[in-house]
Design a protein around this motif. Structure first.
Motif, PDB file in Angstrom:
ATOM      1  N   THR A 217       0.783  -1.234   0.102  1.00 12.85           N
ATOM      2  CA  THR A 217       0.042  -0.043   0.105  1.00 12.85           C
ATOM      3  C   THR A 217       0.812   1.277   0.035  1.00 12.85           C
ATOM      4  O   THR A 217       1.769   1.499   1.018  1.00 12.85           O
ATOM      5  CB  THR A 217      -0.889   0.067   1.278  1.00 12.85           C
ATOM      6  N   LYS A 220      -1.109   7.366   0.719  1.00 11.63           N
ATOM      7  CA  LYS A 220      -2.421   8.084   0.185  1.00 11.63           C
ATOM      8  C   LYS A 220      -2.018   9.558   0.197  1.00 11.63           C
ATOM      9  O   LYS A 220      -2.964  10.370  -0.282  1.00 11.63           O
ATOM     10  CB  LYS A 220      -3.619   7.716   0.500  1.00 11.63           C
ATOM     11  N   ASN A 246      -2.648  -0.040  -3.789  1.00  8.05           N
ATOM     12  CA  ASN A 246      -3.636   1.010  -2.856  1.00  8.05           C
ATOM     13  C   ASN A 246      -4.324   0.332  -1.824  1.00  8.05           C
ATOM     14  O   ASN A 246      -5.208   0.517  -1.022  1.00  8.05           O
ATOM     15  CB  ASN A 246      -4.813   1.649  -3.791  1.00  8.05           C
ATOM     16  N   GLY A 247      -3.669  -1.216  -1.707  1.00  9.91           N
ATOM     17  CA  GLY A 247      -4.253  -1.912  -0.432  1.00  9.91           C
ATOM     18  C   GLY A 247      -5.483  -2.914  -0.607  1.00  9.91           C
ATOM     19  O   GLY A 247      -5.797  -3.640  -0.003  1.00  9.91           O
TER      20      GLY A 247
END
Length: 353
Positions: A217, A220, A246-247
């Motif tokens: 991840t 963000k 993005n996980g």
């Protein structure tokens, strides 16, 4: 301040009078791997430790950290106590990369009025790769332990004799083991008081995990760009905005052949936020633990590499912090140029959740 010191002194004397030993929680000890010298920083209370090879550019041989659930995790691939494996490692396990990280196109670059040729050690792609620090013996400048941390400072003075790199950086690396994890900070000084020098640096950690099931991840707080590479792993100058890692999904593939990545990414900021620290998380479902790599603002690049699984059978993914883009001696994206006597600083680190 004097009152505080008096109180502390009385507390220490009372402890001694009761027979209680006043012992630092953290220690630094010398330990050899056959003929190689290392320093081991240990948290004696938790069992966490890091082993640093002073004879090989301050590379990390072993790192064990504890997460919030108090379970120890062996974070990095090691060479299993073999000096020969360390010296002949073609995978650059946990090495600090300087004065360049990843590849320089055909090993060639120009700087001011000079043209230079670095040694070609990425033979398949005919590139120079990963710099010279790994072959340097580091000097111990300082080591300090107390109840809060163990701090080791190593240094190396380049002598201007490395092929294709006639410059004089003084490299000072500070390793810190504390309750917050493991941190590495750098201070690079141009010790040629007249002529400028160029450099960038990185780290090549291999984080143990079940690769194909693990989830990367990206932070963000910033937008990310995927840097497109040519067939020789050199940036093309083209990049695309990247919304992956993005996980939401694992790396993928299979246990013996995970999805192949040898890919470069750049944190390109956000109009709404400022990231003083960039975090990349690696969740390993087999252990239910997350390893977090955090990078200061002077390290806006990340390289992700999964090829060691098929190469050696070891389960790990390299997530490499870099201060500049691959081949930045030529593309100049975040290359550092220091005037005589000028200093650059940067840092990154690791902890386990």
């Amino acid at each position: 301040m004097k009152i505080v010191n008096v109180v502390l002194a009385i507390a220490v004397m009372l402890g001694v009078a009761r027979g209680d030993a006043v012992v630092d929680r953290f220690t630094i000890e010398d330990e050899n791997i056959e003929d190689l010298h290392t320093k081991v920083l240990t948290n004696t209370e938790t069992g966490e430790y890091v082993q640093i090879v002073t004879d090989l550019g301050g590379r990390i041989e072993d790192l064990v950290l504890r997460g919030s659930h108090k379970k120890l995790r062996s974070v990095l691939l090691t060479h299993n106590g073999s000096a020969s494996a360390l010296k002949n490692d073609i995978w650059w396990k946990n090495a600090i990369l300087l004065p360049y990280a990843n590849r320089i196109d055909e090993g060639k670059y120009t700087f001011y009025n000079g043209s230079y040729q670095l040694p070609i050690n990425d033979v398949d792609n005919h590139n120079a790769m990963h710099g010279f620090l790994i072959n340097k013996t580091m000097k111990v400048e300082n080591q300090v332990t107390n109840r809060k941390s163990a701090v080791l400072v190593l240094s190396c003075q380049f002598d201007g004799k490395d092929q294709g790199y006639p410059f004089y950086p003084f490299v000072e690396i500070t390793y810190t083991l504390s309750d917050d994890g493991f941190d590495i900070s750098f201070q690079i000084t141009n010790n040629n008081k007249i002529d400028p020098m160029l450099f960038y640096l990185g780290w090549h950690p291999y984080f143990k995990c079940s690769v194909y099931k693990s989830v990367i991840t990206f932070d963000k707080c910033t937008r990310w760009a995927h840097i497109l590479l040519n067939s020789r792993a050199i940036p093309t100058g083209i990049s695309n905005e990247f919304n992956g890692f993005n996980g939401s999904a694992p790396i993928g593939g299979s246990a013996t052949n995970p999805t192949h990545y040898d890919d470069a990414y750049k944190a390109i900021g956000s109009p709404d936020t400022t990231c003083s620290i960039i975090k990349t998380s690696l969740y390993d479902p087999d252990s239910n633990q997350t390893v977090v790599l955090h990078q200061g603002s002077n390290f806006p690049f990340v390289q992700v590499f999964t090829g060691i699984v098929s190469g050696t059978g070891e389960n790990a993914v390299a997530i490499e912090p870099m201060s500049a883009m691959t081949n930045s001696f030529n593309n100049h994206d975040h290359i550092q140029i220091l005037s005589g006597g000028e200093i650059w600083k940067g840092s990154f680190g690791v902890y386990v959740e």
